[in-house]
Design an enzyme around this catalytic site. Structure first.
Site, mmCIF file in Angstrom:
data_model
loop_
_atom_site.group_PDB
_atom_site.id
_atom_site.type_symbol
_atom_site.label_atom_id
_atom_site.label_comp_id
_atom_site.label_asym_id
_atom_site.label_seq_id
_atom_site.Cartn_x
_atom_site.Cartn_y
_atom_site.Cartn_z
ATOM 1 N N HIS A 154 -9.102 4.362 0.330
ATOM 2 C CA HIS A 154 -7.765 3.831 0.835
ATOM 3 C C HIS A 154 -7.650 2.512 1.320
ATOM 4 O O HIS A 154 -8.650 1.876 1.616
ATOM 5 C CB HIS A 154 -7.402 4.881 2.131
ATOM 6 C CG HIS A 154 -5.981 4.899 2.466
ATOM 7 N ND1 HIS A 154 -5.503 3.613 3.086
ATOM 8 C CD2 HIS A 154 -5.120 5.466 1.955
ATOM 9 C CE1 HIS A 154 -4.039 3.920 3.148
ATOM 10 N NE2 HIS A 154 -3.827 4.977 2.477
ATOM 11 N N GLU A 200 -6.414 0.990 3.445
ATOM 12 C CA GLU A 200 -6.418 0.481 4.872
ATOM 13 C C GLU A 200 -8.101 0.487 5.226
ATOM 14 O O GLU A 200 -8.359 -0.576 5.995
ATOM 15 C CB GLU A 200 -5.683 1.406 5.764
ATOM 16 C CG GLU A 200 -4.187 1.074 5.704
ATOM 17 C CD GLU A 200 -3.382 2.498 5.982
ATOM 18 O OE1 GLU A 200 -3.926 3.396 6.483
ATOM 19 O OE2 GLU A 200 -2.202 2.306 5.609
ATOM 20 N N SER A 207 5.108 4.604 0.027
ATOM 21 C CA SER A 207 6.501 4.746 0.459
ATOM 22 C C SER A 207 7.258 5.939 -0.270
ATOM 23 O O SER A 207 8.379 5.712 -0.517
ATOM 24 C CB SER A 207 7.363 3.514 0.965
ATOM 25 O OG SER A 207 6.607 2.616 1.565
ATOM 26 N N ASN A 210 -1.554 12.377 3.979
ATOM 27 C CA ASN A 210 -2.388 11.471 4.872
ATOM 28 C C ASN A 210 -1.989 11.298 6.128
ATOM 29 O O ASN A 210 -0.906 10.265 6.271
ATOM 30 C CB ASN A 210 -2.687 10.138 4.143
ATOM 31 C CG ASN A 210 -3.575 9.225 4.522
ATOM 32 O OD1 ASN A 210 -4.233 9.689 5.592
ATOM 33 N ND2 ASN A 210 -3.666 7.879 4.244
ATOM 34 N N LYS A 217 -3.307 9.836 8.539
ATOM 35 C CA LYS A 217 -4.124 8.493 9.212
ATOM 36 C C LYS A 217 -4.461 8.736 10.522
ATOM 37 O O LYS A 217 -4.629 9.782 10.917
ATOM 38 C CB LYS A 217 -2.802 7.388 8.925
ATOM 39 C CG LYS A 217 -2.312 7.455 7.578
ATOM 40 C CD LYS A 217 -1.979 5.964 7.398
ATOM 41 C CE LYS A 217 -0.900 5.629 5.878
ATOM 42 N NZ LYS A 217 -0.659 4.681 5.568
ATOM 43 N N GLU A 231 -1.984 3.479 -5.398
ATOM 44 C CA GLU A 231 -1.266 3.010 -4.448
ATOM 45 C C GLU A 231 -0.975 1.627 -4.164
ATOM 46 O O GLU A 231 -2.045 0.975 -3.436
ATOM 47 C CB GLU A 231 -2.022 3.559 -3.130
ATOM 48 C CG GLU A 231 -2.119 5.149 -3.054
ATOM 49 C CD GLU A 231 -2.243 5.597 -1.480
ATOM 50 O OE1 GLU A 231 -1.302 6.307 -1.127
ATOM 51 O OE2 GLU A 231 -3.119 5.196 -0.689
ATOM 52 N N GLY A 245 3.394 2.195 3.478
ATOM 53 C CA GLY A 245 4.272 2.061 4.921
ATOM 54 C C GLY A 245 4.947 1.050 4.811
ATOM 55 O O GLY A 245 5.635 0.510 6.237
HETATM 56 C C1 PEP Z 1 -0.735 6.111 2.279
HETATM 57 O O1 PEP Z 1 -1.156 5.516 3.042
HETATM 58 O O2 PEP Z 1 -1.543 6.732 1.650
HETATM 59 C C2 PEP Z 1 0.682 6.000 1.888
HETATM 60 C C3 PEP Z 1 1.078 6.304 0.744
HETATM 61 O O3 PEP Z 1 1.600 5.976 3.189
HETATM 62 P P1 PEP Z 1 3.065 5.824 2.920
HETATM 63 O O4 PEP Z 1 3.703 6.944 2.306
HETATM 64 O O5 PEP Z 1 3.513 5.747 4.446
HETATM 65 O O6 PEP Z 1 3.555 4.450 2.325
#
Ligand code: PEP
Length: 251
Positions: free
Chosen positions: A95, A97, A213, A9, A11, A167, A173
């Site tokens: 997601h 966000e 992460s 992703n 973003k 997630e 992040g």
């Molecule tokens: C994501 O935004 O789907 C995600 C898992 O981000 P990160 O790997 O940076 O935590």
């Protein structure tokens, strides 16, 4: 039985040059990998160019969102038909966000998941709890509600199009990854719920990714869990070396 699936992703990152460099770097590094499904999800404006750069590769194209109507007066929105038209196979929906910054509700996400499936796209449907929800012991309740609401009105056959991405919001992040045990525990709960909703057979076929992460150094440990079928990767998907290393670890 379930083929692992790693998706990146991107973003709201990269620019045209960077997106193309990332795509062609991954195409080179991942040539010949066929035991893992791989997708990248660039920003809308780079989808066509990245798709062209990935042609005749084994890396699929995905988008980060869609609008659930097919066309019309919805200024600024992008439909599933448009995503198909530029070569997308996947679309990330729900997601965190979008839930927490853009205010998307379960109801809206459900409309989007249904529109994606109806339009022949494969949704990567994200769910996950906030830190305060985990600390209050509400992880199962929150995630179950998101799964049930987001997949409402979808029958078992169409559910097979869906990848669920667990997630935990506190891990996205932040550099704080869920432990392998925390991930497995929620994944097993989600699979049991998918069994109640769609039958055990379908639940065994549906893939559940972990996201939050995920990095090259924790990929093997996360993927060793029986109900972790892949990863949704944010930050580490922006570096050819890191993302390729993760896919190769799984392959
Ligand atoms: C994501 O935004 O789907 C995600 C898992 O981000 P990160 O790997 O940076 O935590």
């Amino acid at each position: 039985m379930r083929k692992p699936f790693i998706a990146g992703n991107w973003k709201m990152n990269t620019n045209q040059r960077g997106a193309l460099a990332l795509a062609s770097g991954l195409k080179d590094r991942l040539a010949g990998v066929d035991t893992v499904d791989v997708a990248v999800c660039p920003p809308f404006v780079y989808l066509a160019a990245v798709g062209a750069a990935l042609s005749s590769s084994n890396i699929a194209l995905g988008a980060q969102n869609l609008y659930h109507e097919r066309n019309g007066a919805f200024t600024g929105e992008i439909s599933g038909d448009m995503l198909k038209d530029v070569g997308c196979s996947y679309v990330i929906l729900g997601h965190s966000e979008r839930r927490h910054i853009l205010g998307e509700t379960d109801d809206l996400i459900n409309k989007k998941v249904r529109a994606a499936i109806d339009g022949g796209l494969l949704p990567i449907f994200c769910v996950g709890e906030l830190l305060e929800e985990r600390e209050a012991g509400r992880t199962h309740d929150v995630v179950s509600e998101q799964v049930k609401n987001g997949l409402e009105g979808i029958d078992a056959e169409r559910a097979l199009a869906v990848t669920v991405a667990y997630e935990p919001v506190w891990a996205i992040g932040t550099g704080k990854t869920a432990t392998a045990e925390q991930a497995q525990e929620v994944h097993a709960m989600i699979r049991a719920l998918l069994g109640e909703l769609f039958g055990a057979d379908v639940a065994q076929q549906m893939r559940i990714q972990y996201g939050g992460s995920a990095k090259p150094n924790n990929t093997a440990e996360l993927m060793a869990n029986p109900d972790v079928d892949g990863l949704l990767v944010g930050g580490a998907s922006l570096k050819v070396e890191d993302f390729a290393a993760m896919v190769q670890t799984v392959a």
